[in-house]
Structures are given as C-alpha cells and as structure tokens.
Design a protein around this motif. Structure first.
Motif, mmCIF file in Angstrom:
data_model
loop_
_atom_site.group_PDB
_atom_site.id
_atom_site.type_symbol
_atom_site.label_atom_id
_atom_site.label_comp_id
_atom_site.label_asym_id
_atom_site.label_seq_id
_atom_site.Cartn_x
_atom_site.Cartn_y
_atom_site.Cartn_z
ATOM 1 N N HIS A 228 0.899 -1.159 0.000
ATOM 2 C CA HIS A 228 0.000 0.000 0.000
ATOM 3 C C HIS A 228 0.932 1.202 0.000
ATOM 4 O O HIS A 228 1.435 1.609 1.044
ATOM 5 N N ASN A 247 -0.226 -10.021 -0.854
ATOM 6 C CA ASN A 247 -1.254 -9.142 -0.271
ATOM 7 C C ASN A 247 -2.330 -9.918 0.482
ATOM 8 O O ASN A 247 -3.382 -9.374 0.803
ATOM 9 N N ASP A 253 -8.157 -4.228 1.582
ATOM 10 C CA ASP A 253 -7.830 -4.598 0.194
ATOM 11 C C ASP A 253 -6.984 -5.873 0.108
ATOM 12 O O ASP A 253 -5.937 -5.885 -0.558
ATOM 13 N N ILE A 256 -4.850 -7.256 -3.166
ATOM 14 C CA ILE A 256 -4.678 -6.155 -4.114
ATOM 15 C C ILE A 256 -3.489 -5.280 -3.729
ATOM 16 O O ILE A 256 -3.364 -4.870 -2.566
ATOM 17 N N THR A 257 -2.641 -4.978 -4.686
ATOM 18 C CA THR A 257 -1.576 -3.991 -4.513
ATOM 19 C C THR A 257 -2.172 -2.609 -4.757
ATOM 20 O O THR A 257 -2.723 -2.343 -5.835
ATOM 21 N N ILE A 258 -2.064 -1.733 -3.766
ATOM 22 C CA ILE A 258 -2.648 -0.393 -3.853
ATOM 23 C C ILE A 258 -1.541 0.631 -4.085
ATOM 24 O O ILE A 258 -0.516 0.631 -3.393
ATOM 25 N N CYS A 272 1.255 -4.159 -14.957
ATOM 26 C CA CYS A 272 0.038 -3.584 -14.378
ATOM 27 C C CYS A 272 -1.118 -3.493 -15.369
ATOM 28 O O CYS A 272 -2.263 -3.267 -14.959
ATOM 29 N N ALA A 276 -5.753 -7.395 -12.458
ATOM 30 C CA ALA A 276 -6.796 -7.262 -11.440
ATOM 31 C C ALA A 276 -6.249 -7.252 -10.020
ATOM 32 O O ALA A 276 -6.975 -6.923 -9.075
ATOM 33 N N THR A 277 -4.959 -7.573 -9.851
ATOM 34 C CA THR A 277 -4.361 -7.553 -8.508
ATOM 35 C C THR A 277 -3.678 -6.228 -8.203
ATOM 36 O O THR A 277 -3.030 -6.091 -7.172
ATOM 37 N N VAL A 278 -3.833 -5.249 -9.097
ATOM 38 C CA VAL A 278 -3.282 -3.897 -8.896
ATOM 39 C C VAL A 278 -4.420 -2.899 -9.034
ATOM 40 O O VAL A 278 -5.270 -3.032 -9.921
ATOM 41 N N ARG A 279 -4.436 -1.899 -8.157
ATOM 42 C CA ARG A 279 -5.472 -0.870 -8.282
ATOM 43 C C ARG A 279 -4.909 0.494 -7.931
ATOM 44 O O ARG A 279 -4.243 0.664 -6.917
#
Length: 423
Positions: A228, A247, A253, A256-258, A272, A276-279
């Motif tokens: 994060h 994560n 989250d 998910i990598t934020i 990226c 779907a694992t990055v936001r």
C-alpha cells in the motif's frame, strides 16, 4: 468531448492569460501537451504551471521567460529549475495536495491528463498516476486529455469518463520511464540492517532510490508481503514473481496492490496492464491515515538528506539548495507508528561528498521535514538507531554510533556541549 489534431494543436484557444496549468506528474506526464505548452508559451499571455515530480526533459529553466513554475519540490528533473532559482516551492504534505487542489488553494484552471485508450465500457484508465490528478480534473475549467496508445489500462478506483474531458488529443509515443537505481555495496549494507524490521506478512510503503531498491531486492525470501504505497517501481514486479508479495494478509484490500503512481519502466507498465491484482487510487486513499492505521505490520521506508542528534529529519534541502520535497514521508511515518506491529524506517548513507560531510549532524542545515517526536528508527550502513522511548541524550548516543567513524568524535563533542548548555 472535442478531438484535436496533435500536429495542429493550438493552445491559445484553450488557455487564457493568467491560467494555472496542472498535469499528471512523474511518468504520467502527457508529453504531447506539455511540449506544446513549452513551445507556445510566448503566445499565451503569461501562465503558471504547478509541478509534482518530473522525469522528462520537457521543462527547462529558460522556459521561465513566460511561465511561472510552482511545485511540491525539486524531485527529478525539477531540481534544475530549483537550482536556477525559477521554481517556487510549496512545502506541504502529499496528503494535503488533493484537498488543496479540490478547494482551489492550489489553483487549477487547466488540467492536462494522460489516459489509456478506453476500455470495453468506454472509460479511460488514468494509466500511470491517480494521485491528485482526479481532483484537478474536477476543479479545472478545461480538461485536455492525451490518449496515448502506449498507456496501460491499469485498474483505477476512479477512471475518467468521456463527459469529464473537454478536448482529446490522440498519440502513440513512448512513455516517460525511470529505470531502477543501481544498487551499490553501501546500499546493501544499509539494507542488511533494515531487513530486521520487515517481517513476513508486512505491508510496505517504499519510495524511490538505490536504498529502497536494495531493500526490496533483499526481500525476495519473504512471504505474503503486501503493498500500500504512494508509488510503485519495477522492484514490485520482482517480488511478485519471486512469490514474496501476495497481499493475502492485508486487513484492507486483501489480494490487491494499492498505489497512486507507477514510476518505473515498460516492464512495470506491462505488468500492471489489466492486472486485477493492482489498483490505482487517489491520495485521499493511498495516504489516508485511517486506512493505513488499520493495516497490521505497516512498514514505511523513506530517506533523508540529514538527521540531527535529536532525531529531526531534513528530507528537503542540502547546502542551501532545495533538492527534495516534504512528500508523503510524514503521512507514512505517522501511519506506521499507529499500525499494530508497524515500523517507520528512515534510511540514508552516513556521509555525503565522498565521506567529507556527515549526514548525521549536530544541527540540521535545512528544514525539519519529520519531527523528532514522530521518528522511529534511523538506519545507516553502520547500524540501526531505534529512537522510540529514548531521551535526547540517549538519542544522541544511538545516532553517533551509526554515524561514520570519521565524524563520531566531532559529533560527540557537539553532543557534550549541547548537554552542558541544556543543563
């Protein structure tokens, strides 16, 4: 939304005299738009530009003949503007940027934003940055988007819609990239001490530079790390591929990598793309204290220009020259302190100028970026000084022990004099 030809772009019909223009920072700079602004600056009647970090060659000191430059600091290529005396620095925490723009404290008449081609729903990914550009889009009188075919469609918490764009310029050109900093033996020595503070299942916030690169490289044996962070570099891809980042154990989250910005190379951008694992999130989420403090084992890793014997940190200027920024350091230092099992690390080499200047100092030569009351652990290649619960005299001893041996005697004398004066 009106489409404009990039080759015939005339900003005089968009920008008014006295306007302030704000654009996506770092690797998200919309180059077609910013280059046009610099080329046409003499015809615009005098405008201002607010800069975040910069890593392109677009803006140069000579452009100050018709443009007033303001910014958060002298990060990257902005340092040459600072050195030339044409950058007016706004010292503020990164977490303040979004509300400042939203409320008009930082003016934004025109927003330049770089976006990806639209997805199946017709929405545009912000691609490489989501920090305060979203607030700029909402605040601006005019929004000009450069839709670059090479921008990845990174999942965004708030993608752009066609209705938010006034003018669209299409391009297909290489993106700004920042290659990972080369790791030295000195960086490895600093990283060795940092590893003791980063357990499995920790959630990381990491800045850019050779020391963070070294620390990330040495974490490949960890498991179930989370991210994060205000920015991501290529090293995150390395850790995902090594199985170190999952994560999985983040309270917020999970999976998910934020992040708020991608600052790296094509390798990071491709990783990226539609991942779907990055936001991507704006600053109101990436730097949000209430969100960060819910994360267990939140580890913040940042650097400094110098640290004084009481633990005060200067991350902004050296030798009277502005070279850094307040940035998000304090936001993350405080969040890590509130996190269960969290730690805040300030890591830096013990000296500068080939050993001639100690970076552990009796008194700071520049501003206090992070207060001594917020500081947790300071690390150099000579060890780690855990300052939690330490008195001023105990802090001085701990910091002298991690200073370069050549400077310890001088620092010890300074601490002795300070102690006598305090008495």
């Amino acid at each position: 939304m009106q489409k404009l030809d990039a080759d015939k772009l005339d900003l005089r019909g968009i920008i008014r005299p006295g306007d302030t223009i704000l654009w996506g920072q770092a690797c998200a700079e919309p180059l077609t738009l910013t280059e046009a602004l610099m080329a046409q600056r003499a015809d615009l009647g005098g405008v201002s530009v607010f800069l975040g970090s910069g890593f392109s060659d677009t803006v140069r000191p000579e452009h100050a003949d018709h443009i007033r430059f303001l910014g958060m600091g002298a990060v990257g290529s902005n340092r040459r503007l600072s050195k030339a005396g044409v950058l007016d620095v706004l010292p503020c925490h990164v977490s303040k940027m979004e509300p400042y723009v939203a409320e008009g404290v930082i003016p934004c008449d025109v927003a330049f934003v770089q976006v990806s081609p639209p997805d199946a729903t017709g929405q545009f990914s912000l691609g490489l940055v989501s920090d305060y550009i979203r607030a700029a889009v909402r605040r601006a009188r005019v929004v000009v988007a450069e839709m670059n075919a090479q921008v990845p469609q990174v999942p965004c918490a708030e993608p752009l819609t066609p209705g938010e764009i006034d003018f669209l310029v299409e391009s297909d050109r290489p993106l700004v990239e920042l290659a990972p900093a080369a790791i030295t033996d000195l960086d490895r020595a600093i990283s060795k001490f940092a590893q003791a503070y980063i357990p499995d299942r920790a959630t990381l916030q990491v800045g850019i530079g050779s020391v963070p690169e070294a620390v990330m490289s040495d974490l490949r044996g960890r498991r179930d790390l989370g991210i994060h962070s205000g920015m991501l570099g290529d090293s995150v891809v390395d850790l995902v591929e090594a199985g170190a980042i999952s994560n999985a154990y983040k309270e917020v989250d999970p999976g998910i990598t934020i992040t708020g910005a991608l600052i790296g190379t094509r390798r990071l951008y491709d990783f990226c793309h539609r991942n779907a694992t990055v936001r991507m999130h704006p600053l109101s989420y990436t730097h949000n204290f209430s969100v960060l403090s819910k994360l267990s084992r939140f580890i913040s890793l940042n650097s400094a220009v110098e640290v004084d014997l009481s633990g005060q940190v200067n991350a902004e200027s050296a030798g009277g020259q502005y070279v850094g920024a307040v940035g998000g350091q304090v936001d993350y230092v405080r969040a890590a302190s509130a996190s269960p099992g969290g730690r805040s690390i300030i890591a830096l080499p013990s000296t500068a100028q080939n050993g001639a200047v100690s970076r552990i100092v009796a008194q700071l030569s520049g501003p206090v970026t992070t207060a001594r009351s917020d500081v947790d652990v300071i690390i150099t290649e000579y060890g780690a000084a855990d300052l939690r619960g330490k008195t001023l005299s105990q802090r001085a001893r701990a910091l002298i022990e991690i200073a370069h041996p050549a400077h310890r005697e001088t620092l010890d004398r300074a601490a002795h004099v300070a102690g006598k004066n305090a008495a």
